[in-house]
Design an enzyme around this catalytic site. Structure first.
Site, PDB file in Angstrom:
ATOM      1  CG  HIS A 446      28.537  41.236 -47.272  1.00  0.00           C
ATOM      2  ND1 HIS A 446      29.127  40.269 -47.847  1.00  0.00           N
ATOM      3  CD2 HIS A 446      29.559  42.698 -47.400  1.00  0.00           C
ATOM      4  CE1 HIS A 446      30.255  40.865 -48.544  1.00  0.00           C
ATOM      5  NE2 HIS A 446      30.261  42.033 -48.302  1.00  0.00           N
ATOM      6  CD  GLU A 688      34.465  54.736 -49.220  1.00  0.00           C
ATOM      7  OE1 GLU A 688      33.812  54.009 -48.157  1.00  0.00           O
ATOM      8  OE2 GLU A 688      34.006  54.468 -50.107  1.00  0.00           O
ATOM      9  CG  ASP A 712      35.682  51.381 -46.181  1.00  0.00           C
ATOM     10  OD1 ASP A 712      36.187  50.468 -45.758  1.00  0.00           O
ATOM     11  OD2 ASP A 712      34.738  51.368 -47.134  1.00  0.00           O
ATOM     12  CB  CYS A 759      26.478  57.211 -45.179  1.00  0.00           C
ATOM     13  SG  CYS A 759      27.897  56.911 -46.318  1.00  0.00           S
TER      14      CYS A 759
HETATM   15  C1  PEP Z   1      31.787  53.358 -45.015  1.00  0.00           C
HETATM   16  O1  PEP Z   1      32.663  53.105 -45.504  1.00  0.00           O
HETATM   17  O2  PEP Z   1      31.427  54.051 -44.072  1.00  0.00           O
HETATM   18  C2  PEP Z   1      30.806  53.206 -45.753  1.00  0.00           C
HETATM   19  C3  PEP Z   1      29.321  53.823 -45.271  1.00  0.00           C
HETATM   20  O3  PEP Z   1      30.506  52.205 -46.749  1.00  0.00           O
HETATM   21  P1  PEP Z   1      30.770  50.811 -46.608  1.00  0.00           P
HETATM   22  O4  PEP Z   1      30.506  50.280 -45.124  1.00  0.00           O
HETATM   23  O5  PEP Z   1      29.739  50.005 -47.571  1.00  0.00           O
HETATM   24  O6  PEP Z   1      32.033  50.387 -47.257  1.00  0.00           O
HETATM   25 MG    MG Z   2      33.010  52.249 -47.395  1.00  0.00          MG
END
Ligand code: PEP
Ligand code: MG
Length: 827
Positions: A446, A688, A712, A759
């Site tokens: 985070h 993911e 992920d 993303c």
């Molecule tokens: C990901 O898993 O690539 C993603 C963008 O979500 P997070 O990093 O919040 O798990």
């Molecule tokens: Mg993710």
């Protein structure tokens, strides 16, 4: 269960003993009594055949302990062994223990499920209690080592650990003592402390070569003494060769160590040069205040303490998984500090007697504990005051909704800290933070995500920085390569000064040219969007001219507080973002907690594998009211804005169907309240989880868009946890296995006219732009500061060349080859 056979010359004696056993160990079933012989004329005596039969009736694989009274009883028992089946005989032990006390102690122990070894030991030592009560010196239980002397229920031990009973051995001792009922005390130079209190044991300041006296009182005192004795023989779990307290250090991180540098994992680009700041993280001023309702205040304190303990256990668990047990012990030490009964009692008393608020009582008590550590005449233990400050902060954070420690610096610094919470990173005064080095955590933690989105040059995973860098020392943090130069030579400083200027100039140029859409040379537009975690990111999004928000990680709104934001609070936040983006698309992802984002007040059960557990959509489907509340807030904010909704961690059609049904239910609830929303709000899912890729053709007709989460997806495809520095090179989004998944997703989307974005962190890597365009992605969403670089890279791409690059990459066998293809092997 271990079986017991009692052999006596007298049938009356065994009958009495049987009665006593039934009283004291009613669960003990596997016990047989052999008393006297079958001769009415002369009933006193023992018969080997009866003993043999008795052994056979109670024998099973756990073994049998035989207790005998005297003389021929011993002979009969020994003879009986010769008649036994050799397999049974192997597991029979003749005890030299006293027949009455020994039988009772052994029966209790066996009924608790102890093994033959432990049951036999109990029987042998059964006279100790009586001896000590009558003032006799205890018979030695253990081989008398040079440094161990025993007396009654006491144990005098010489401490040979190089740094005495410092944090780690003290933690081991306290954990061991805590597993017994007995009261265990520890005495040095006339000061007696409770061996179950980490603060008392650690502040006793026992050093190498000193002798301490343990005292054990209570039912399981014997066993406790033996356990402590063993722990001592094992040097309290510490290798004696260690000349200094073993640092809780991270194994060598991913990138190779260069001479004179400490290397970690790069999070965001940039170079920082300046004084290091290793702040003594102090808590904000806690005012002296009084409470109204003492019982409620004590309850509040206990609840928050429990939350802090749970958070600490989670850290302990994560550290154990990611770094190993040695590193996890720092958190074990913290947990024991949190659970220190003296500290807890003292806090409760201050609340009860002086009516102090929980915050003030806890602060007062832990300040005193920290002062005790600071007064110890031992450098290492003195430094443990910082650990007390840590746990002080952990509980205060739970007690107070808005508790954020202040990082105020008089001049710009490179901040080096063990770890920070997302809200702490969010609150950093950016004007005075040149760079950030987080000793713990991975690049997708985070804190790292927030630091990256705020444009703070950041590196994670350099544990050594905490011990090798001094406060105020000039250092270099090269976040492109993930390296920290703790003592840069003048030549290196000059070189980096020039590099930094060049980088800043280039950035400025890119930023100036960043305005407007990103269209390839041959006219294909790729939407370049931003990832955000809250309203504070909006200014950067606008500064870098993002074409939309590709991912709003709403879980950050739920972290670092004691209860979930309600519908109104969420609605206002989503509405601010939606309106702020003036009609541009804003993809709001529903709560994705679990994995490395636990929310203690929502997650009550700890999971062995949280990344494979109740995470993302699985959690919200299991907590429908919470989910419906968020859905209503998003729907209300979607009215006359570009807000879209996205579900995380979808792995199956059924999950998506349930989520869509709940969305319909939320719409209906709003209709009933006559609250407006966008009835046709676009719905999408994160791709993911590998199963989602496998069934992407079935999911596509149900949604308006896909967004590929490579962070992920890579970890699940490669079966290597993201953020675990030990396997950090495995979950690589450039691995052809992951790229093929991206390709398959795009193909499934195309067939149903579904917009496909990305993303995850890969989306922001400018050198990967030709590959990403070639794979056919419609949108790339990233931390805002990466937007200018990625827009420029996309504008430089020709889609037919890009298609060929993608084909080549998909046919490769490793991420390194792909990196080379993209020119990422050159810095
Ligand atoms: C990901 O898993 O690539 C993603 C963008 O979500 P997070 O990093 O919040 O798990
Ligand atoms: Mg993710």
């Amino acid at each position: 269960m271990v079986g017991i056979v009692v052999v006596s010359h007298s049938s009356a004696l065994v009958a009495g003993l049987k009665e006593l056993v039934a009283q004291m160990a009613p669960q003990m079933e596997q016990i047989a009594f052999v008393g006297g012989i079958d001769d009415p004329e002369n009933p006193i005596g023992t018969d080997p055949m009866q003993v043999m039969e008795a052994i056979n009736t109670v024998a099973d694989r756990d073994g049998v302990l035989v207790l005998m009274d005297l003389g021929s009883a011993l002979l009969s028992a020994e003879t009986a062994l010769d008649f036994l089946d050799p397999e049974v005989k192997k597991r029979v032990r003749l005890s030299p223990g006293p027949v009455i006390e020994g039988t009772l102690s052994a029966a209790v122990q066996a009924s608790l499920g102890a093994d033959l070894e432990a049951v036999a030991r109990e029987a042998e030592n059964a006279l100790q209690m009586k001896r000590s009560q009558l003032g006799y010196e205890a018979a030695p239980l253990f081989t008398q080592a040079d440094n161990i002397t025993l007396s009654g229920l006491e144990l005098r031990l010489d401490i040979s650990n190089p740094n005495g009973l410092h944090a780690r051995p003290a933690a081991r001792l306290v954990s061991c003592a805590g597993s017994f009922q007995a009261h265990i005390s520890l005495e040095k130079d006339g000061r007696v402390v409770d061996a179950k209190s980490i603060n008392q044991v650690a502040t006793l300041g026992v050093r190498n070569g000193e002798t301490v006296l343990f005292r054990f009182e209570g039912e399981d005192a014997e066993a406790a003494r033996e356990a402590v004795c063993r722990l001592h023989a094992d040097s309290f779990g510490e290798p004696l060769a260690a000349a200094t307290p073993a640092a809780f250090s991270l194994p060598l991180p991913v990138s190779a160590r260069r001479e004179g540098t400490l290397c970690g994992i790069p999070v965001s680009e940039g170079i920082a040069i300046g004084p290091a700041a290793l702040p003594d993280i102090r808590v904000a001023e806690v005012e002296k205040a009084f409470c109204e309702d003492v019982d409620a205040e004590i309850e509040r304190f206990e609840k928050c303490l429990l939350l802090a303990v749970e958070e600490c256990e989670q850290l302990e668990h994560n550290a154990e998984q990611e770094l190993g047990s040695e590193e996890a012990e720092i958190f074990t030490f913290h947990r024991l500090l949190l659970q220190d009964i003296e500290t807890i009692e003292a806090t409760r008393s201050l609340i009860a007697d002086k009516r102090y608020t929980a915050e003030y009582a806890w602060k007062t008590v832990t300040d005193e504990v920290a002062a005790d550590y600071r007064n110890i005449d031992d450098e290492y233990l003195r430094a443990r005051a910082a650990d007390v400050v840590d746990i002080q902060r952990a509980v205060l954070k739970q007690l107070s909704d808005i508790f954020i420690p202040s990082f105020e610096f008089e001049e710009p610094v490179i901040l080096i800290v063990h770890d920070l919470s997302p809200s702490e990173v969010a609150g950093l005064p950016k004007e005075n933070i040149l760079g950030l080095c987080l000793a713990a955590g991975g690049p997708t933690s985070h804190a790292a995500i927030i630091a990256g989105s705020r444009g703070i040059p950041t590196v994670t995973g350099i544990m050594e920085a905490l011990s090798m860098v001094r406060d105020g020392q000039t250092i270099i943090l090269d976040c492109g390569s993930g390296c920290l130069y703790p003592r840069p030579a003048p030549g290196t400083l000059a070189e980096y000064d020039a590099k930094k200027k060049e980088l800043e100039q280039k950035r400025q140029q890119l930023k100036e040219q960043s305005h407007g859409p990103a269209i390839t040379k041959d006219g294909i537009e790729v939407r370049i969007a931003a990832n955000i975690a809250g309203t504070t990111d909006l200014s950067l999004v606008q500064e870098y001219d993002a074409q939309g928000i590709g991912l709003f990680r709403t879980e950050f709104l739920f972290l670092d507080r004691n209860s979930a934001p309600d519908e109104e609070e969420q609605y206002r936040i989503y509405q601010t973002v939606g309106r702020g983006m003036q009609g541009r698309p804003v993809i709001i992802r529903t709560l994705d907690i679990g994995g490395d984002k636990p929310v203690p007040y929502l997650h009550s059960e700890k999971e062995g594998n949280p990344f494979l557990g109740l995470r993302g959509i699985r959690f919200t489907l299991a907590n429908r009211e919470l989910f419906l509340c968020q859905l209503r807030a998003i729907l209300r904010a979607s009215f006359e804005t570009g807000i879209q909704i996205m579900f995380p961690m979808i792995g199956a059609v059924r999950e998506l169907q349930e989520a869509v049904d709940l969305l319909e239910q939320a719409k209906q609830q709003l209709r009933e309240k006559r609250l407006p929303c966008n009835e046709n709000i676009p719905v999408g899912i994160m791709i993911e989880v590998p199963s989602a890729v496998a069934v992407a053709d079935q999911l596509a007709p149900m949604v308006d868009f896909f967004s590929i989460g490579t962070n992920d997806l890579s970890q699940y495809v490669m079966a290597a946890e993201r953020g675990n520095p030990r396997v950090a090179s495995l979950p690589d989004p450039l691995h052809p296995a992951v790229l093929r998944m991206v390709k398959k997703t795009v193909e499934a989307g195309r067939l149903c006219d579904v917009h496909v974005g990305m993303c995850g962190a890969l989306a922001g890597i400018s050198k990967a732009a030709p590959l990403l365009v070639g794979l056919g992605l419609d949108e790339l969403s990233m931390n805002a500061p990466m937007i200018p670089g990625q827009k420029a890279a996309v504008r430089d791409v020709d889609s037919s060349d890009a298609g060929k690059i993608a084909e080549q990459a998909l046919a490769m066998t490793s991420a390194d080859e792909v990196r080379k293809l993209l020119g990422m092997d050159q810095t």
